[in-house]
Each structure stands twice: as structure tokens, then as C-alpha cells.
Design an enzyme around this catalytic site. Structure first.
Site, PDB file in Angstrom:
ATOM      1  N   GLY A  39      14.896 121.155 -27.979  1.00  0.00           N
ATOM      2  CA  GLY A  39      13.671 121.662 -27.541  1.00  0.00           C
ATOM      3  C   GLY A  39      13.368 122.273 -26.176  1.00  0.00           C
ATOM      4  CG  HIS A 124      12.223 112.109 -17.821  1.00  0.00           C
ATOM      5  ND1 HIS A 124      11.894 112.093 -16.359  1.00  0.00           N
ATOM      6  CD2 HIS A 124      10.883 112.092 -18.392  1.00  0.00           C
ATOM      7  CE1 HIS A 124      10.555 111.658 -16.331  1.00  0.00           C
ATOM      8  NE2 HIS A 124       9.971 111.794 -17.632  1.00  0.00           N
TER       9      HIS A 124
END
Length: 349
Positions: A39, A124
Site C-alpha cells: 500500500g 513504524h
């Protein structure tokens, strides 16, 4: 690892010169890297690794727009493009690059494939830092590490193709094999990082969430809107208000800051602009500092994480997001911006 001075503070930094691509290849020579999720970050990181000569496969749900995009980008079903389960099974390093909400949903699918000695990579710190909320708790016998590009996957890819790099942070959460550090840096170099600076999963997510809600997106939109609306209320035209608020900033001044720093930009503006900008910036700092304090506390307490998990997990999240984005798109300021962009000389035939 080099220690470099940043504003009087020494930090651990990895440069390409000391950890070249050849060394990254040596570290990862027997690894199969599976990019799970295609994505936001997935395409840029997967393609950069592929172009740099690493063994990369992609795991993605089918049918989906992301599956189709991976094919368009050159990944071949049954050869380098697989279901999430098969890619995770084939991998020695799983790059977990789904959205934070999707990471939570897919975790039960991924976890059985995290067998002894494998590596689990993030870009992340969200899932691990807030593990009590996400339930992303990795087995103890695998490596867990991250490299977090300081920008979008699109920017990472664009700069890579231009022969440049995007700075990234790196961190090791769990070193089961004794190779976690080398694996993290090797992938960081492989994805095209300009340099890598040391952090922790917690510091990465705290700074990232603060930045996104602050000067990178939330605060800057708020400042733009406040000044634009003020100028319009005082009788200035949409074109004038937009040019003085956004266009001059993004097309002229911000690039100068990126190239040479704020002091250089100030020094190369008119004396009228210099003097009063120097007088006013501290007023804005003092006015906004309490908002940033509130924001950081919301991040550190886990409140921001929980709000994200709750909203992003709703079945109608995309529908609601589209409505909010449409509100921005249809505002006078950004409708004016669309017209202004179309009038830039390079956009004319």
C-alpha cells in the site's frame, strides 16, 4: 557506526560509506525478504530492494487493487507474488508493512510463520510499542527490528530513482540471533536510505505521531487555513490569499529551507521580511507550544493510538475518510490551489 554531532549532541549514525550495498548483500545473501502489504510503504521498499539485487517477494490479498499494482510493478504471481500466508512461509525476513489497523487484523495469520531465527521488520513502532492494545507480541526466538524512512513510500522510490536517498531511523527491539542489528541496517541500506540514525521503537512512534499531527500535516494545514481565512476576511482575493499563504511557501521558501536551512533563507529575503519574521516567530512558538505539549501527552499516554485503532478498524472508515478529504478538497483554499497549480508555467503546453 559513526558518532556525528547534531546541534551539540552526538548521535549514532550509519552512512552508506561505512555500510555499503556490498556489505548489505553479504548480510542478506541467504535471506528471502517478504514484503507483506503493498500500500503506502510496500511498493517503494519492495522495488528499491528488488532493484538493488535482493531476493524479494510480495505477500498480498487477492483480488485487490494492491495485488494488481504489484503485478504492474513487475512481481509475478507464483514466482515473486503470493498470498500473505505463502509469502510469510517462504520468507526468512517478514517486512510487516500493512497499515497499523491491518497489522492488528492480520497478526493471527502471520504469527504461525514466525518460526525460530526469522526476522520481523517494521517501518513504524506502533504495533510493538502499543502491544497491549494491538496484541502484536512476537515470539522470543525471532529478531524484531525496524528501519523507518522519514517520508512516504512514494518519496522513497522517487529519490531512489533520482540516485538520492531518504533518511531513515533504525532500531532493534529483540535480538534473538545476534544478527538483528546487521539485518536492520542491511535492509535500511537496501531500501535506499540516505543515512540511518539510531532510535527505539517507542521513540520512533512518539516522534512520528507527533510529527504527523503537528508540523508535517495537522499543524501546517491549521496554519495555512488560519492565515488564508484571515486574508479573505480582510478583503484579499482567493488568488492573493493562496499565493501569500501556500504557493510562495511551498514553491519558493520551503525548498530554500530544505537546501540551506532557515537562517540562510532568512538571510536571503528582504530586510523587511527578515526583521519582523525574526520578531514574530517566537510568538508563534509560544502560542503553539501548549498545543504540542497536549499532543505529545496524548501520544505518550496511548490515547492517540487507541483513537486510531478504534476509527481505522471501523467498516466504514474509508467512506468517512473520503468525506473528510472531500471537505479539504472542496474548501475554497484548496480549490484555489488547484487553479494556481494549473497556471504554473511548467504545467502549460
Amino acid at each position: 557506526m559513526a558518532k556525528l554531532n547534531f546541534g551539540g549532541t552526538e548521535e549514532n549514525v550509519i552512512m552508506r560509506e561505512e555500510f555499503p550495498l556490498t556489505k548489505a548483500h553479504e548480510v542478506l545473501k541467504n535471506e528471502t525478504i517478504a514484503v507483506i502489504g503493498y500500500g503506502v510503504q510496500g511498493p517503494g521498499q519492495a522495488l528499491n530492494l528488488k532493484d538493488n539485487g535482493f531476493e524479494v517477494i510480495v505477500g498480498q490479498r487477492q483480488p485487490s487493487a494492491s495485488w494488481d499494482k504489484a503485478i504492474k510493478d513487475g512481481f509475478v504471481p507464483g514466482e515473486t507474488l503470493f498470498s500473505i500466508e505463502e509469502a510469510a512461509d517462504r520468507a526468512t525476513i517478514i517486512m510487516y508493512l500493512l497499515s497499523d489497523a491491518a497489522q492488528i487484523a492480520v497478526w493471527p495469520t502471520i504469527k504461525p510463520y514466525l518460526t525460530k531465527g526469522k526476522g520481523l521488520y517494521f517501518s513504524h513502532g506502533f504495533g510493538i510499542t502499543y502491544k497491549e492494545r494491538t496484541n502484536i507480541i512476537p515470539p522470543k526466538d525471532i529478531d524484531v527490528f525496524l528501519a523507518a524512512p522519514k517520508g512516504s513510500g512514494t518519496s522513497l522510490r522517487r529519490l531512489f530513482l533520482a540516485g538520492k536517498g531518504l533518511n531513515s531511523s533504525y532500531a532493534v527491539f529483540q535480538d534473538a540471533t545476534g544478527r538483528a542489528y546487521d539485518r536492520a541496517i542491511a535492509i535500511g541500506i537496501g531500501i535506499g536510505s540516505g543515512y540511518l540514525f539510531e532510535t527505539t521503537f517507542k521513540r520512533e512512534v512518539y516522534s512520528d505521531l507527533t510529527g504527523e499531527r503537528g508540523t508535517l500535516m495537522g499543524a501546517i494545514q491549521g496554519l495555512f487555513a488560519a492565515q488564508y481565512d484571515l486574508l479573505r476576511s480582510k478583503g484579499h482575493s482567493p488568488s492573493e490569499a493562496f499565493n501569500e499563504t501556500v504557493e510562495e511557501a511551498t514553491e519558493s521558501l520551503y525548498p530554500l529551507i530544505a537546501e540551506n536551512g532557515m537562517d540562510w533563507m532568512y538571510a536571503n529575503c528582504s530586510t523587511t521580511a527578515q526583521r519582523r519574521a525574526l520578531d514574530w516567530w517566537k510568538k508563534f512558538r509560544d502560542a503553539t507550544r501548549p498545543v504540542f505539549e497536549e499532543l505529545y501527552e496524548s501520544v505518550a499516554s496511548g490515547h492517540e493510538a487507541q483513537l486510531s485503532i478504534d476509527s481505522n478498524s471501523k467498516s466504514d472508515y474509508r467512506l468517512q475518510l473520503d468525506k473528510e478529504l472531500a471537505e479539504l478538497e472542496n474548501s475554497e483554499m484548496w480549490r484555489t490551489g488547484k487553479t494556481v497549480r494549473s497556471l504554473r508555467p511548467q504545467n502549460k503546453n
